[in-house]
Enzyme design. Structure first.
Site, PDB file in Angstrom:
ATOM      1  N   HIS A  17       0.893  -1.215   0.036  1.00 46.25           N
ATOM      2  CA  HIS A  17      -0.135   0.053  -0.074  1.00 46.25           C
ATOM      3  C   HIS A  17       1.016   1.293  -0.002  1.00 46.25           C
ATOM      4  CE1 HIS A  17      -2.595   3.436   1.734  1.00 46.25           C
ATOM      5  NE2 HIS A  17      -3.501   2.508   1.188  1.00 46.25           N
ATOM      6  N   ASP A  19       1.002   4.037   1.615  1.00 46.60           N
ATOM      7  CA  ASP A  19       1.592   4.718   2.849  1.00 46.60           C
ATOM      8  C   ASP A  19       2.319   3.597   3.597  1.00 46.60           C
ATOM      9  OD1 ASP A  19      -0.345   6.850   2.566  1.00 46.60           O
ATOM     10  OD2 ASP A  19      -1.834   5.960   3.391  1.00 46.60           O
ATOM     11  N   LYS A  20       2.133   2.325   3.246  1.00 44.37           N
ATOM     12  CA  LYS A  20       3.088   1.624   4.076  1.00 44.37           C
ATOM     13  C   LYS A  20       4.499   1.317   3.374  1.00 44.37           C
ATOM     14  CE  LYS A  20       1.148   0.553   7.302  1.00 44.37           C
ATOM     15  NZ  LYS A  20       1.939   0.885   8.805  1.00 44.37           N
ATOM     16  N   GLU A  45      10.280  11.293   7.298  1.00 44.98           N
ATOM     17  CA  GLU A  45       9.030  11.276   6.559  1.00 44.98           C
ATOM     18  C   GLU A  45       9.465  10.987   5.031  1.00 44.98           C
ATOM     19  OE1 GLU A  45       6.801  11.606   8.464  1.00 44.98           O
ATOM     20  OE2 GLU A  45       7.463  12.502  10.181  1.00 44.98           O
ATOM     21  N   GLU A  58      14.736  15.105  10.251  1.00 42.56           N
ATOM     22  CA  GLU A  58      15.757  15.684  10.993  1.00 42.56           C
ATOM     23  C   GLU A  58      16.449  14.424  11.453  1.00 42.56           C
ATOM     24  OE1 GLU A  58      12.541  17.861  10.045  1.00 42.56           O
ATOM     25  OE2 GLU A  58      12.339  16.701  11.716  1.00 42.56           O
ATOM     26  N   LYS A 169      -5.647  -4.545   0.304  1.00 42.60           N
ATOM     27  CA  LYS A 169      -6.339  -3.783   1.518  1.00 42.60           C
ATOM     28  C   LYS A 169      -7.458  -4.953   1.945  1.00 42.60           C
ATOM     29  CE  LYS A 169      -7.673   0.473   1.786  1.00 42.60           C
ATOM     30  NZ  LYS A 169      -8.188   1.895   1.666  1.00 42.60           N
ATOM     31  N   PHE A 234      -7.974  -3.908 -10.728  1.00 37.47           N
ATOM     32  CA  PHE A 234      -7.106  -3.243 -10.038  1.00 37.47           C
ATOM     33  C   PHE A 234      -5.523  -3.999 -10.513  1.00 37.47           C
ATOM     34  CE2 PHE A 234      -6.047  -2.947  -4.969  1.00 37.47           C
ATOM     35  CZ  PHE A 234      -4.940  -2.037  -5.424  1.00 37.47           C
ATOM     36  N   ASP A 242      -1.875   5.776  -6.188  1.00 35.89           N
ATOM     37  CA  ASP A 242      -2.241   6.827  -5.200  1.00 35.89           C
ATOM     38  C   ASP A 242      -0.836   7.042  -4.488  1.00 35.89           C
ATOM     39  OD1 ASP A 242      -4.407   7.698  -4.214  1.00 35.89           O
ATOM     40  OD2 ASP A 242      -5.268   5.980  -3.287  1.00 35.89           O
ATOM     41  N   ALA A 243      -0.688   8.271  -4.093  1.00 37.93           N
ATOM     42  CA  ALA A 243       0.570   8.885  -3.315  1.00 37.93           C
ATOM     43  C   ALA A 243       0.459   8.537  -2.030  1.00 37.93           C
ATOM     44  CB  ALA A 243       0.446  10.550  -3.307  1.00 37.93           C
ATOM     45  N   ARG A 248       0.117   7.641   7.920  1.00 41.62           N
ATOM     46  CA  ARG A 248      -1.360   7.803   7.636  1.00 41.62           C
ATOM     47  C   ARG A 248      -1.989   6.733   8.144  1.00 41.62           C
ATOM     48  NH1 ARG A 248      -2.324  10.952   2.206  1.00 41.62           N
ATOM     49  NH2 ARG A 248      -1.540   9.061   1.139  1.00 41.62           N
ATOM     50  N   LYS A 249      -1.613   5.481   8.541  1.00 46.05           N
ATOM     51  CA  LYS A 249      -2.177   4.563   8.796  1.00 46.05           C
ATOM     52  C   LYS A 249      -2.090   4.036  10.158  1.00 46.05           C
ATOM     53  CE  LYS A 249      -3.956   3.528   4.817  1.00 46.05           C
ATOM     54  NZ  LYS A 249      -4.112   4.799   4.596  1.00 46.05           N
ATOM     55  N   LYS A 269      10.485   7.220  13.578  1.00 46.94           N
ATOM     56  CA  LYS A 269      10.845   7.880  14.470  1.00 46.94           C
ATOM     57  C   LYS A 269      11.775   7.174  15.567  1.00 46.94           C
ATOM     58  CE  LYS A 269       6.532  10.697  14.643  1.00 46.94           C
ATOM     59  NZ  LYS A 269       5.312  10.807  15.591  1.00 46.94           N
ATOM     60  N   LYS A 273      11.419   9.454  20.893  1.00 47.09           N
ATOM     61  CA  LYS A 273       9.823   9.902  20.432  1.00 47.09           C
ATOM     62  C   LYS A 273       8.902   9.131  20.989  1.00 47.09           C
ATOM     63  CE  LYS A 273      12.424  12.211  17.312  1.00 47.09           C
ATOM     64  NZ  LYS A 273      14.012  12.375  17.117  1.00 47.09           N
ATOM     65  N   ASP A 275       5.877   9.080  21.160  1.00 48.25           N
ATOM     66  CA  ASP A 275       4.829   8.768  20.249  1.00 48.25           C
ATOM     67  C   ASP A 275       4.942   7.172  19.888  1.00 48.25           C
ATOM     68  OD1 ASP A 275       3.332  11.165  19.858  1.00 48.25           O
ATOM     69  OD2 ASP A 275       4.245  11.507  18.073  1.00 48.25           O
TER      70      ASP A 275
END
Length: 390
Positions: A17, A19-20, A45, A58, A169, A234, A242-243, A248-249, A269, A273, A275
């Protein structure tokens, strides 16, 4: 009283995918730095689109991790995922690297100095969750959504199903009776395929055996509703279709919507971090509470301030299923594990290069690895928690 009979749905996305793909590249960069310098700092990123990858962020780490090496890592990640299509090919896509030095103002709040423990890399809230729905102590819908896609990816990469593409998906709707998962109400599977002549019916014939082997016996019945490639063809998949962006997931990465999420992404990260590291710690603690049979379900929230080492709050919710007082647990969790960023990293051995493998099929519900990967899935606090709970 919580509802006992209901339907609940979670989705997963494959390693191909868009994003992955970006999560994978960002975590490959994290591992590259940590492998050479365990206390490196990385906030990376990635953006991916038609035959283009852009890496920005960074870092603070060894000069050996050059821009050319990072571009090479990105290509190798894309190659391993399996993209060799005209619109996104590991060998000839353009890779731009725009990493620069970490802000000194952020670093001054995080670095330890003058006998002061290092602070959190940012403010924020993090959640951990565990429940008795599956042996992995994970919510069933997200666990089986992941298993379906991982099984299909293994079939594709092994050569058993070469017609399948990397992008896919899944979505699983599970029926609960008396609060327990008992069967699949509906299944959605959209997978890229390399043969443009295949129909949705053809694709279902390929994937159905793998879906069935990924689910518990008896969970699929004649009443289960199937949607396989419901839009039809597909063929154009991945970043060409798709960008993609890192991070995002986040619901796919955690509990599939069955538990709260603090909002911060994990991939790209380093473990200073919170998060990332505190979300792992919260899952670790919640899983041990449930494994210790102190509750059927457990949600834990931790909160931090940038530059401050200790959590501002520790919150425990046993959802009315607890065998002990939640306030006692809130105090006891601080005793069985130091919850400062350094304490979490040392306890869970998070300064190792273990993150690229987390980038697809969920950060939780996985088997701990010998090198420290998925260490937050261990249940080695059970005895200590039972003692605290009395």
């Amino acid at each position: 009283m919580a509802r006992q009979d209901y339907l609940f749905t979670s989705e997963s996305v494959s390693e191909g995918h868009p994003d992955k793909v970006c999560d994978r590249i960002s975590d490959a960069v994290v591992d590259a730095y940590l492998k050479l310098m365990p206390d490196a700092r990385v906030a990376c990123e990635t953006l991916a689109t038609t035959n283009r990858i852009v890496i920005a962020g960074e870092t603070r780490g060894p000069a050996e991790v050059t821009k050319d090496y990072i571009a090479h890592l990105a290509r190798m990640a894309v190659k391993d995922i399996g993209y060799e299509q005209d619109g996104f090919h590991w060998e000839n896509c353009d890779v731009a690297v725009h990493l620069h030095a970490q802000s000194a103002h952020i670093a001054q709040g995080v670095d330890a100095a003058d006998n002061k423990d290092e602070g959190a890399g940012d403010q924020g809230i993090m959640f951990g969750y565990a429940c008795r729905e599956t042996p992995e102590l994970m919510p069933a819908p997200i666990l089986y959504s992941h298993k379906i896609l991982k099984t299909l990816a293994e079939a594709r990469k092994s050569g058993r199903e070469p017609v399948l593409g990397p992008d896919a998906k899944s979505q699983v709707t599970i029926r609960y009776v008396n609060g327990q998962p008992v069967g699949v109400s509906s299944l959605v599977l959209s997978t890229q395929h390399l043969d443009a002549s295949l129909t949705s019916h053809d694709v279902r014939a390929i994937v159905e055996p793998y879906i069935r082997q990924s689910l518990p016996d008896g969970w699929i019945s004649g009443e289960t509703v199937w949607h396989v490639n419901p839009t039809g063809a597909f063929v154009i998949g991945g970043p060409d279709g798709d960008a993609g962006l890192t991070g995002r997931k986040i619901i796919v990465d955690t509990y599939g919507g069955a538990a709260p999420h603090g909002g911060g992404a994990f991939s790209g990260k380093d473990p200073t971090k919170v998060d990332r590291s505190a979300a792992y710690a919260a899952r670790y603690l919640a899983k041990n509470v449930v494994a210790a049979e102190l509750a059927e379900r457990c949600t834990i929230q931790l909160s931090y301030a940038i530059g401050v080492s200790e959590p501002l709050s520790v919150y425990v919710d046993l959802h009315g299923t607890g065998q002990c007082d939640e306030a006692v647990l809130e105090k006891g969790l601080r005793e069985v594990m130091r919850l400062s960023p350094r304490g979490i990293r040392e306890h869970l051995k998070l300064n190792n290069a273990i993150y690229e493998r987390t980038s697809a099929y969920g950060h939780f519900g996985r088997e701990p690895d010998a090198d420290g990967g998925f260490s937050w899935e261990k249940t080695d606090l059970v005895d200590a928690l039972r003692t605290i709970a009395g």
